[in-house]
Design a protein around this motif. Structure first.
Motif, PDB file in Angstrom:
ATOM      1  N   GLN A 145       0.832  -1.208   0.000  1.00  0.00           N
ATOM      2  CA  GLN A 145       0.000   0.000   0.000  1.00  0.00           C
ATOM      3  C   GLN A 145       0.864   1.254   0.000  1.00  0.00           C
ATOM      4  O   GLN A 145       0.552   2.225  -0.678  1.00  0.00           O
ATOM      5  CB  GLN A 145      -0.928   0.015   1.225  1.00  0.00           C
ATOM      6  CG  GLN A 145      -2.062  -0.968   1.131  1.00  0.00           C
ATOM      7  CD  GLN A 145      -2.915  -0.968   2.395  1.00  0.00           C
ATOM      8  OE1 GLN A 145      -2.529  -0.442   3.426  1.00  0.00           O
ATOM      9  NE2 GLN A 145      -4.090  -1.582   2.303  1.00  0.00           N
ATOM     10  N   PHE A 146       1.957   1.213   0.753  1.00  0.00           N
ATOM     11  CA  PHE A 146       2.850   2.373   0.810  1.00  0.00           C
ATOM     12  C   PHE A 146       3.506   2.609  -0.548  1.00  0.00           C
ATOM     13  O   PHE A 146       3.580   3.737  -1.026  1.00  0.00           O
ATOM     14  CB  PHE A 146       3.916   2.157   1.883  1.00  0.00           C
ATOM     15  CG  PHE A 146       4.896   3.287   1.995  1.00  0.00           C
ATOM     16  CD1 PHE A 146       4.525   4.475   2.586  1.00  0.00           C
ATOM     17  CD2 PHE A 146       6.178   3.161   1.496  1.00  0.00           C
ATOM     18  CE1 PHE A 146       5.421   5.523   2.693  1.00  0.00           C
ATOM     19  CE2 PHE A 146       7.081   4.193   1.595  1.00  0.00           C
ATOM     20  CZ  PHE A 146       6.702   5.387   2.193  1.00  0.00           C
ATOM     21  N   LYS A 147       3.946   1.551  -1.196  1.00  0.00           N
ATOM     22  CA  LYS A 147       4.626   1.683  -2.486  1.00  0.00           C
ATOM     23  C   LYS A 147       3.676   2.098  -3.606  1.00  0.00           C
ATOM     24  O   LYS A 147       4.115   2.615  -4.628  1.00  0.00           O
ATOM     25  CB  LYS A 147       5.327   0.382  -2.853  1.00  0.00           C
ATOM     26  CG  LYS A 147       6.574   0.144  -2.038  1.00  0.00           C
ATOM     27  CD  LYS A 147       7.307  -1.086  -2.503  1.00  0.00           C
ATOM     28  CE  LYS A 147       8.610  -1.239  -1.743  1.00  0.00           C
ATOM     29  NZ  LYS A 147       9.383  -2.379  -2.234  1.00  0.00           N
ATOM     30  N   SER A 148       2.385   1.886  -3.427  1.00  0.00           N
ATOM     31  CA  SER A 148       1.419   2.260  -4.461  1.00  0.00           C
ATOM     32  C   SER A 148       1.144   3.763  -4.469  1.00  0.00           C
ATOM     33  O   SER A 148       0.547   4.271  -5.413  1.00  0.00           O
ATOM     34  CB  SER A 148       0.108   1.493  -4.279  1.00  0.00           C
ATOM     35  OG  SER A 148      -0.564   1.936  -3.105  1.00  0.00           O
ATOM     36  N   GLN A 149       1.600   4.466  -3.434  1.00  0.00           N
ATOM     37  CA  GLN A 149       1.384   5.909  -3.357  1.00  0.00           C
ATOM     38  C   GLN A 149       2.457   6.630  -4.181  1.00  0.00           C
ATOM     39  O   GLN A 149       3.492   6.059  -4.530  1.00  0.00           O
ATOM     40  CB  GLN A 149       1.436   6.371  -1.906  1.00  0.00           C
ATOM     41  CG  GLN A 149       0.333   5.785  -1.066  1.00  0.00           C
ATOM     42  CD  GLN A 149       0.487   6.134   0.400  1.00  0.00           C
ATOM     43  OE1 GLN A 149       1.533   6.581   0.833  1.00  0.00           O
ATOM     44  NE2 GLN A 149      -0.577   5.915   1.159  1.00  0.00           N
TER      45      GLN A 149
END
Length: 92
Positions: A60-64
């Motif tokens: 989820q963090f990397k998708s930002q």
């Protein structure tokens, strides 16, 4: 009835041996109380949940966007080490 003289030292040796075995087995963790077993199960459950949810959190963090990642990392580093877990939870 006469009790042989060798019985008294043998009985004390048996008692001392039983006490020593109990101390060693509890100290080494071979035998645990129900409270210790419950705490160990709780700790293991927390570790398992953390291991299962970490990849999801990272994904989820990397998708930002890169800008949001940089902002969140800077805010995370400003937090005290003991508050960082709460900060990550609040961020979703």
């Amino acid at each position: 009835m006469n009790i042989p003289e060798w019985i008294k030292p043998a009985a004390w040796g048996g008692v001392a041996g039983a006490v020593i075995i109990a101390i060693v087995s509890f100290s080494a963790g071979w035998v645990v109380t129900s409270g210790s077993a419950a705490q160990m199960a709780k700790d293991e459950g927390a570790k398992t949940a953390l291991a299962a949810l970490t990849p999801i959190c990272v994904a989820q963090f990397k998708s930002q966007s890169q800008e949001i990642q940089t902002t969140q990392l800077a805010a995370l580093q400003k937090e005290n080490s003991y508050n960082r877990g709460d900060y990550v939870e609040k961020q979703g």
